[in-house]
Enzyme design. Structure first.
Site, short mmCIF file in Angstrom:
data_model
loop_
_atom_site.label_atom_id
_atom_site.label_comp_id
_atom_site.label_asym_id
_atom_site.label_seq_id
_atom_site.Cartn_x
_atom_site.Cartn_y
_atom_site.Cartn_z
CD GLU A 81 -1.44 -0.09 3.62
OE1 GLU A 81 -1.89 -1.14 4.05
OE2 GLU A 81 -1.82 1.02 4.02
CB CYS A 113 -2.07 -5.32 6.08
SG CYS A 113 -1.82 -3.70 6.82
NE ARG A 201 -11.83 2.30 22.75
CZ ARG A 201 -11.07 1.48 23.43
NH1 ARG A 201 -11.11 0.19 23.20
NH2 ARG A 201 -10.26 1.93 24.35
CB THR A 203 -9.27 -0.93 13.59
OG1 THR A 203 -8.86 -0.62 14.91
CG2 THR A 203 -9.30 0.30 12.75
CG HIS A 236 -2.00 -8.35 9.77
ND1 HIS A 236 -0.82 -7.94 9.19
CD2 HIS A 236 -2.69 -7.22 10.08
CE1 HIS A 236 -0.80 -6.62 9.13
NE2 HIS A 236 -1.92 -6.16 9.66
CG ASN A 268 1.35 -3.20 11.00
OD1 ASN A 268 1.65 -4.12 10.23
ND2 ASN A 268 0.16 -2.62 11.01
CB SER A 298 -8.15 -2.22 6.60
OG SER A 298 -7.58 -2.33 7.87
#
Ligand SMILES: [Zn+2]
Lengths: 348, 133
Positions: A81, A113, A201, A203, A236, A268, A298
């Site tokens: 990305e 990701c 949150r 996520t 992940h 990350n 995501s």
């Protein structure tokens, strides 16, 4: 999902830049209460590095291990990305650097990701259908975060590449793979914006946990395996807590997961994260071990894989570069150098 | 740098490709059109291994415009294990820690990016041998 012809990994390689910044140093500048608990560092690309150079080094390390002719790679597919060019594929640069052009398919994959594991499924299908003797897939990122954003504590940089071929030549054979995808706007970046936005949150539960759990449960169903059958599990890792928590919910004990959570050392690494974890697991796996891999992207979705390590792993792995080499090669920098390296200072 | 010029140099920039004289075996980098040893003009492509050692190095503070954003950086002559010497930059090390005899290996890096709008030039640099880092 499983191809008609058995497919596996014939070589892999990773790369992590040399520079590290301490989360406490980010906190010194921004004084944010959301700083992660425990000591943590993230990898920072040098001023002459980007996603293409990271992918090239990972690809070279994979080629060194696999020892296959680059002319036999029919696909070079990297997920990211953080493309160096908005328009112009990164994968053609990588493919050129390893000598795989021109008779190859080269494309960039995009899914937050998890594009690297999507490319892995497609590469599996390409080899498993007999269209290609070998295909390379991977993921690399130099994730950006808005200065002061909670993301800035751990947006790292790194990547990994895998070469897939027929099972007979493989160090690990793919038993099955599943995908679980929904239309969920938990994290996004609009065109032309330098930094992403995230749903705070939002996520967690409906995004990361829901998708990974669904993809892994489907995988266990399809293979008839239980968490006890796996030696290692790689998830992940946007932070240290999420992969531990999702492992616990799925019934994987901590010790099968912890060695492959690299976030406290390198942050990350987005498209590189789960794949670097898999490479680390393969670095220490024994013949017969089963390894679970579950990515998350995501937007949102998860791809889950079950690999069984073969008795070829020791002789093949010896030719490669252990991920530990890069984890131990570190140069600590302060926030000012980090700001310079990441282009956060405008000179003109 | 002009796009056409850097495009033509991609094999040497990205893969360290040079030439090997079909008559006498003399190696050249970058690719040559006439052998310096025997004078004939037929060659095979030769890909250098990318391993070598630093012959001499210097820290650059005043750089050509394209490299300005990377100062201070280490410029060096590296002798490849095949015996050819090339001018290059050393990366992934503090410039003051580079010294003659240091074993190095080829890496591909962003050499110049011409601001935010131009083509990005990717080419070789050398970094300390990973095993020694
Ligand atoms: Zn000659």
């Amino acid at each position: 999902m499983k191809p008609n012809l058995a497919v596996g990994i014939v070589g892999y390689g990773g790369y992590v830049p040399r520079y590290r910044i301490d989360a406490a140093e980010v906190n010194r500048v921004w004084k944010d209460s959301a700083m992660p608990s425990g000591r943590s560092f993230k990898a920072v690309p040098g001023p002459d590095e980007d996603t293409a150079t990271i992918a090239i080094q990972a690809a070279r390390n994979a080629m060194r291990m696999a020892q296959v002719s680059p002319a036999k790679l029919r696909a070079i597919w990297f997920g990211t990305e953080s493309k160096p060019y908005a328009v112009k594929p990164t994968s053609t640069i990588v493919a050129d650097a390893i000598g795989a052009l021109p008779h190859a398919n080269a494309a960039d994959w995009e899914f937050a990701c998890k594009p690297g594991t999507e490319a892995m499924q497609a590469a599996t299908a390409m080899v498993g259908s007999g269209m290609a003797p070998y295909a390379m897939c991977g993921g690399a990122d130099t994730a950006q975060a808005r200065p002061g954003d909670i993301l800035e504590y751990n947006t790292g940089a790194g990547g990994a590449a895998f070469i897939l071929g027929v099972a007979e030549e493989s160090l690990a054979v793919l038993e099955a793979s599943t995908s679980y995808v929904t239309n969920t706007p938990d994290f996004f970046r609009r065109e032309g914006q330098p930094y992403p936005s995230h749903g705070q949150r939002f996520t967690g539960k409906p995004a990361y946990f829901h998708h990974i759990q669904a993809a892994v449960k489907e995988l266990l169903n399809e293979t008839g395996a239980s968490p006890d059958d796996f030696r290692y599990a790689v998830f992940h890792q946007p932070n240290y807590q999420f992969p531990l928590k999702v492992a616990n919910r799925l019934g994987f004990p901590k010790e099968k997961v912890v060695p492959f959570i690299l976030t406290s050392q390198i942050g990350n690494t987005y498209s590189g994260a789960a794949l670097l974890g898999l490479a680390k697991a393969l670095d220490q796996a024994e013949p017969g071990d089963k390894i679970l891999l579950a990515s998350y992207g995501s937007g949102a979705g998860s791809d889950a894989f079950c690999f069984t390590v073969t008795d070829k792993i020791k002789e093949i792995r010896e030719r490669g570069v252990p991920i530990d080499k890069y984890l131990k090669r570190t140069k600590l920098i302060d926030y000012a150098v980090y700001a310079r390296y990441r282009g956060k200072l405008r000179l003109h | 740098m002009q796009i056409a010029k850097s495009w033509r140099r991609q094999p040497s920039n990205l893969r360290l490709e040079g030439t090997r004289c079909t008559a006498c075996g003399h190696l050249a980098f970058p690719a040559t059109i006439r052998c310096r040893q025997c004078g004939q003009a037929e060659f095979d492509v030769y890909q250098f291994t990318g391993f070598g050692e630093v012959v001499v190095s210097s820290i650059v503070y005043e750089a050509p415009r394209d490299f300005g954003e990377h100062v201070p950086y280490c410029a060096a002559v590296v002798r490849l294990e095949e015996g050819i010497s090339i001018a290059t930059m050393i990366t992934d090390v503090d410039p003051e820690d580079v010294s003659p005899g240091m074993p190095v290996e080829m890496v591909t890096r962003r050499i110049a990016a011409q601001g935010d709008k131009g083509p990005i030039l990717y080419a070789y640099k050398f970094a300390p041998l990973l095993e020694n880092q």
